[in-house]
Write an enzyme that holds these catalytic residues in place. Structure first.
Site: not given
Length: 534
Positions: A254, A258, A275, A309
């Site tokens: 998330s 991150g 990512e 995602c």
């Protein structure tokens, strides 16, 4: 994308207990007495094919050092400094061992992902095995070419010299994987990291616990334990792991976590790939094949029970199109999952109680037009479509990451584009229209990590396309050669002759106008002439 673990505490500096699981006796300071790089065959207790270069468990000192993973990191760094991972033959052997892992453990992978989130075997094979095999084979087919020095243009002075880009490994890299695609999202980065010649520590998610156990117990049977390791655990273990200096960190999860990972990396000036995820908009124009749109959106939104995602997070369309879409969406859901999706073997479950409770709150947004049924005991949420959702509703305040599709009504394409641009840049933007000009307008006037016109998810399956986010949805890219490049330091190199010193004299003092003229002639880059066709 949802976080790879519940990281609320991540980044706190208070003393923590040693991790509950450690790999191969690591966790204390390794001594210099270990025989790094010697082969010792298959690791004890492994039932699968052995990777080459298996090393013995290193000796450890009796007093634990400050960080429980310092010994593991230093052991892998010693292996990398020895040059063991650099030869192409070594990289190929480790990559082929990953292929055997996927072949040998296919059934265990399908069973583990089914236990973790009720993932249908069809979806698990496609997303966790087939796509990984594609990445692996593309890498093996092209590795020798990717590794070659890339020669570049030279100026007049250096025509007899060698100027090239060398693809060097970074060193010891860390891959932190999430729970929603627990095999693919550690294995695809790992393939590129190995191909680039790095040593790797893999941290799978503890939330998908059955897959975590499978990875921890079996991967060492295939890969060289001197160069590759799996670390398990939750927030405390990950916190302590991130205190160590790595040469590269690859994180999938998330945006909130991150930021924590990037903060930890900044302390060591470690480069990162993040990512992440976000709310991927899907614009449906008034000129489209409604039936095809519904089928493609339903597949993309409810694949893996929506825990993807890059799933379309919400639809943007006119009120008229919303009314047309509703029966088509209902028909597609029934076609795919039957009249009672709860009984369908092709529809998954939510991964945890926490995620289930979070998603149930989002059902209060707009009005439930399709689905809405839940079963807490099974962590089941029916494929759900929410109509007339307002931008202020809960479902529009966070990434849905579940089997819920909100529809937000807009007046036209311009309003839809303004709506998208007023929010953080997403991982993907989707646009549906029979008019290619409309699809291109959405592409040209928005910004996102990726784009797919007239379908969902499918751009992710092409290894020839870079995959990654921008801004809040991520940093960096991977897939295919892009993964190899991500884990490679592109090192600019110039190798000159020891002779021909006369060519160098114009740059040496004492400076004169004549020397400056010579330098200008030999170094200046001129713009090419342009030609206008009448």
């Amino acid at each position: 994308m949802e976080t790879s673990s519940s990281f609320q505490q991540l980044g706190m500096q208070q003393p923590l207990e040693p991790p509950r699981q450690q790999l191969l006796g690591y966790g204390k300071c390794s001594t210099t007495g270990s025989d790094l790089g010697k082969d010792s065959g298959k690791a004890a207790g492994c039932s699968g094919s052995s990777g080459i270069g298996k090393g013995p468990v290193p000796m450890v000192c009796s007093t634990p050092c400050g960080n429980p993973y310092a010994g593991l990191v230093s052991h892998l760094r010693a292996s990398w400094l020895s040059g063991k991972t650099r030869p192409m033959e070594y990289r190929v052997a480790q990559l082929e061992a990953l292929g055997r892992f996927l072949d040998d453990k296919k059934q265990e992978i399908l069973e583990a992902t089914e236990l973790d989130m009720g993932k249908p075997s069809f979806e698990a094979f496609f997303s966790e095995i087939l796509l990984c095999k594609n990445e692996l084979n593309v890498t093996l087919n092209n590795l020798s070419q990717w590794m070659k020095d890339e020669h570049v243009d030279k100026n007049l002075v250096m025509q007899l010299d060698s100027a090239f880009i060398r693809k060097d490994p970074y060193g010891v890299v860390l891959i932190i994987a999430p729970w929603n695609y627990p095999i693919q999202l550690f294995l695809v980065p790992l393939i590129g990291a190995i191909a680039a010649g790095n040593c790797v520590i893999i941290k799978p998610s503890e939330i998908s616990k059955n897959t975590e156990r499978l990875i921890a117990e079996t991967l060492s049977c295939y890969l060289d334990s001197d160069c590759f390791a799996v670390v398990t655990g939750g927030v405390p273990e990950t916190t302590r792991l991130l205190e160590n200096k790595f040469d590269y960190i690859f994180f999938t999860g998330s945006p909130s976590v991150g930021r924590i990972v990037m903060t930890a990396a900044a302390k060591h000036l470690t480069p990162v790939t993040l990512e992440l995820g976000g709310k991927n908009p899907c614009y449906v124009s008034d000129t489209c094949d409604v039936t095809n749109v519904a089928r493609r959106v339903v597949w993309g939104r409810f694949f893996n029970a929506g825990q993807t995602c890059i799933a379309p997070d919400y639809l943007l369309c006119t009120l008229e199109m919303q009314e047309k879409l509703m029966p088509a969406l209902r028909e597609a859901i029934t076609e795919f999952f039957g009249p009672n999706p709860r009984e369908s073997p092709d529809f998954g479950r939510i991964v945890s109680d926490k995620q289930f409770q979070r998603l149930r709150v989002l059902l209060g947004s707009g009005r439930v037009a399709i689905g809405g049924q839940t079963d807490e005991a099974e962590r089941y949420i029916a494929p759900t479509v929410l109509a007339d959702v307002l931008p202020s509703d809960p479902a529009m305040q966070e990434e849905v990451f579940g089997p819920i599709l909100p529809i937000v009504v807009v007046a036209n394409m311009d309003e839809a584009i303004d709506f998208i641009n007023a929010r953080p840049r997403p991982l993907a933007v989707y646009a549906f229209s029979c008019d290619s000009k409309i699809v291109n307008q959405v592409l040209e006037r928005t910004s996102s990590g990726g784009f797919c016109g007239n379908d969902t998810l499918m751009h992710f399956t092409l290894t020839s396309l870079p995959f990654g986010g921008i801004g809040n949805s991520g940093l960096g890219k991977y897939h295919g050669k892009f993964t190899f490049d991500t884990f490679s330091l592109h090192r600019g190199c110039l190798h000159r002759s020891m002779g021909l010193e006369t060519l160098n004299t114009p740059r040496y003092p004492p400076y004169t106008q004549q020397k400056l003229g010579l330098l200008t002639t030999t170094f200046e880059v001129k713009r090419r002439g342009t030609c206008t066709l009448l």
